[in-house]
Design an enzyme around this catalytic site. Structure first.
Site, short mmCIF file in Angstrom:
data_model
loop_
_atom_site.label_atom_id
_atom_site.label_comp_id
_atom_site.label_asym_id
_atom_site.label_seq_id
_atom_site.Cartn_x
_atom_site.Cartn_y
_atom_site.Cartn_z
N CYS A 164 0.83 -1.21 0.00
CA CYS A 164 0.00 0.00 0.00
C CYS A 164 0.86 1.26 0.00
O CYS A 164 0.70 2.14 -0.86
CB CYS A 164 -0.94 -0.02 1.20
SG CYS A 164 -0.18 -0.51 2.75
N1 LIG Z 1 -4.00 -5.12 5.13
C1 LIG Z 1 -3.45 -4.35 4.20
O1 LIG Z 1 -3.75 -3.13 4.08
C2 LIG Z 1 -2.48 -4.93 3.25
C3 LIG Z 1 -2.01 -6.23 3.37
N2 LIG Z 1 -1.11 -6.71 2.44
C4 LIG Z 1 -0.56 -8.06 2.57
O2 LIG Z 1 -1.58 -9.03 2.41
C5 LIG Z 1 -1.24 -10.22 3.11
C6 LIG Z 1 -2.39 -10.57 4.03
O3 LIG Z 1 -2.51 -9.50 4.97
P1 LIG Z 1 -3.83 -9.22 5.76
O4 LIG Z 1 -5.01 -9.67 4.99
O5 LIG Z 1 -3.74 -7.81 6.19
O6 LIG Z 1 -3.58 -10.19 7.01
P2 LIG Z 1 -4.63 -10.91 7.98
O7 LIG Z 1 -3.84 -11.29 9.17
O8 LIG Z 1 -5.83 -10.07 8.16
O9 LIG Z 1 -5.06 -12.22 7.19
C7 LIG Z 1 -4.15 -13.23 6.86
C8 LIG Z 1 -4.91 -14.52 6.65
O10 LIG Z 1 -3.97 -15.54 6.30
C9 LIG Z 1 -4.21 -16.66 7.17
N3 LIG Z 1 -2.96 -17.43 7.37
C10 LIG Z 1 -1.89 -17.06 8.11
N4 LIG Z 1 -0.93 -18.03 8.04
C11 LIG Z 1 -1.43 -19.01 7.25
C12 LIG Z 1 -0.94 -20.26 6.81
N5 LIG Z 1 0.29 -20.70 7.14
N6 LIG Z 1 -1.73 -21.01 6.00
C13 LIG Z 1 -2.95 -20.58 5.64
N7 LIG Z 1 -3.49 -19.41 6.03
C14 LIG Z 1 -2.73 -18.62 6.83
C15 LIG Z 1 -4.69 -16.05 8.46
O11 LIG Z 1 -5.34 -17.02 9.24
P3 LIG Z 1 -5.39 -16.87 10.86
O12 LIG Z 1 -6.61 -16.08 11.15
O13 LIG Z 1 -5.45 -18.27 11.33
O14 LIG Z 1 -4.14 -16.17 11.29
C16 LIG Z 1 -5.63 -14.98 7.91
O15 LIG Z 1 -6.88 -15.50 7.56
C17 LIG Z 1 0.03 -9.92 3.91
O16 LIG Z 1 1.16 -10.45 3.25
C18 LIG Z 1 0.06 -8.40 3.93
O17 LIG Z 1 1.36 -7.91 4.08
C19 LIG Z 1 -0.73 -5.95 1.38
C20 LIG Z 1 -1.15 -4.68 1.23
C21 LIG Z 1 -2.03 -4.04 2.18
C1 LIG Z 2 -0.34 -0.35 9.18
C2 LIG Z 2 0.57 -1.50 8.93
O1 LIG Z 2 0.99 -2.22 9.82
N1 LIG Z 2 0.91 -1.69 7.69
C3 LIG Z 2 1.75 -2.76 7.25
C4 LIG Z 2 1.85 -2.74 5.77
C5 LIG Z 2 0.58 -3.15 5.08
C6 LIG Z 2 0.87 -3.58 3.70
O2 LIG Z 2 1.03 -2.84 2.78
O3 LIG Z 2 1.14 -4.85 3.54
P1 LIG Z 2 2.43 -5.38 2.87
O4 LIG Z 2 3.46 -5.32 3.91
O5 LIG Z 2 2.18 -6.72 2.38
O6 LIG Z 2 2.72 -4.46 1.74
C7 LIG Z 2 3.16 -2.64 7.79
O7 LIG Z 2 3.65 -1.54 7.97
O8 LIG Z 2 3.81 -3.69 7.91
#
Ligand SMILES: NC(=O)C1=CN([C@@H]2O[C@H](COP(=O)(O)OP(=O)(O)OC[C@H]3O[C@@H](n4cnc5c(N)ncnc54)[C@H](OP(=O)(O)O)[C@@H]3O)[C@@H](O)[C@H]2O)C=CC1
Ligand SMILES: CC(=O)N[C@@H](CCC(=O)OP(=O)(O)O)C(=O)O
EC number: 1.2.1.38
Length: 310
Positions: free
Chosen positions: A117
């Protein structure tokens, strides 16, 4: 037959938002795993290998395992939302507007790394200026940002929303990444075409979704003759011909008293601004987006659509 899509991590923050965006779509078939089985490796491996496109919404290590699970199956294409492959040159970087050729690279790729992001905002501001020769080698770029707390996934959402927890966060706004070694720095440097790592100072505000990324610049350290108007024109030229990343006209931004971090919450677009006083020696470049929209789930669906169009 409709292409099959499997969202590994569909019950997490990014996965759920992708599912919401896909609700009601008849042109794709969603493969789904029950929430209680979300960590069942055998079931995930079956789903991953049965998909035409797998969208990984997992922590880095789990993403790497998932990619391993489909490594021998050439018919599965992957979009990974984690940090694991974003600076891997054999993956296409999933920021379609960053160059004129990038959308075509995504269309034909087997492996697409969805951008982070913060990097989406920073690269969106910096890369066009590097490409236009306005931002010289060695310029000490700084990136200051605030994100909605959903950026921290399920864990941070719980810490912000459940104040009875032992690890509840009470601060309305906090800085982090204080060692200046945030995992997004290499991604910003490489896809921002920088020769020097930027200083990156992220923060989180007590709002669920939204993001402001700022890159302040001294004009007298840029290419000779660089002006606020010239920088704006370079951004306008770079993003011409599409409506996902837009550059706010100077007449409009010049009248704004403030920028609201949540203005684009729930949207998959990004707005870029060039602030400053005409004729003065400094500008502030600002990107406004939803950390879960163009910053994650919106971009993932955009990339999926590009891949399906190939
Ligand atoms: N949130 C954001 O704004 C952004 C996130 N991302 C990236 O997206 C990815 C997901 O993040 P986010 O959705 O925020 O994270 P969350 O913690 O909200 O969700 C992650 C999901 O993955 C599951 N999980 C974790 N480990 C495993 C495993 N070994 N096998 C199967 N499922 C698993 C978790 O299950 P459980 O509930 O059991 O832990 C959960 O349902 C990350 O890599 C993050 O850096 C990228 C850009 C922005
Ligand atoms: C607020 C917050 O904790 N933000 C996350 C980044 C969220 C995101 O962009 O996810 P990726 O790391 O997959 O890009 C951090 O700084 O690690």
């Amino acid at each position: 037959m409709a292409p099959k899509i499997f969202i590994d991590g569909e019950h997490g923050t990014t996965g759920l938002q992708i599912r919401t965006r896909m609700a009601g779509r008849r042109d794709v078939e969603l493969l789904s795993i029950p929430e209680a089985e979300r960590r069942n490796a055998a079931m995930r491996e079956d789903m991953l290998n049965g998909a035409d496109i797998a969208i990984l919404c997992l922590p880095d290590e789990a993403s790497k395992e998932a990619v391993q699970m489909v490594s021998g199956n050439n018919s599965v294409r992957v979009i990974d939302t984690s940090t694991a492959f974003r600076v891997n040159s054999s993956w296409a970087y999933g920021f379609a507007e960053m160059d004129k050729e990038q959308a075509d690279k995504i269309k034909s790729a087997r492996f697409v790394a969805n951008p982070g992001c913060y990097p989406t905002g920073a690269i969106g501001l910096i890369r066009p200026l590097r490409a236009a020769g306005l931002l010289p080698d060695g310029y000490p770029v700084t990136v200051n940002a605030v994100s909605g707390y959903t950026g921290g996934g399920k864990q941070m959402i719980a810490q912000m929303e459940d104040q009875s927890r032992d690890d509840a966060i009470t601060a309305p706004h906090f800085l982090y990444g204080l060692t200046l070694a945030h995992k997004h720095v290499p991604e910003m440097k490489i896809h921002g075409l920088l020769d020097r790592a930027p200083i990156f100072s992220p923060s989180v505000g007590k709002f669920p979704q939204g993001m402001i990324v700022q890159v302040p610049l001294h004009l007298d350290e840029l290419a000779e003759g660089a002006t606020l108007e010239g920088i704006h024109a370079a951004l306008v030229a770079h993003y011409a011909g599409q409506d996902i990343v837009t550059v706010v006209p100077l007449e409009e931004s010049g009248k704004l008293p403030r920028i609201d971090a949540v203005e684009l919450a729930g949207k998959d677009t990004m707005k870029l601004f060039v602030f400053g006083t005409p004729g003065a020696s400094q500008v502030n470049l600002v990107a406004l987006l939803d950390n879960l929209g163009k910053g994650a789930s919106g971009a993932a669906v955009q990339n999926m659509d590009l891949m399906l169009a190939s």
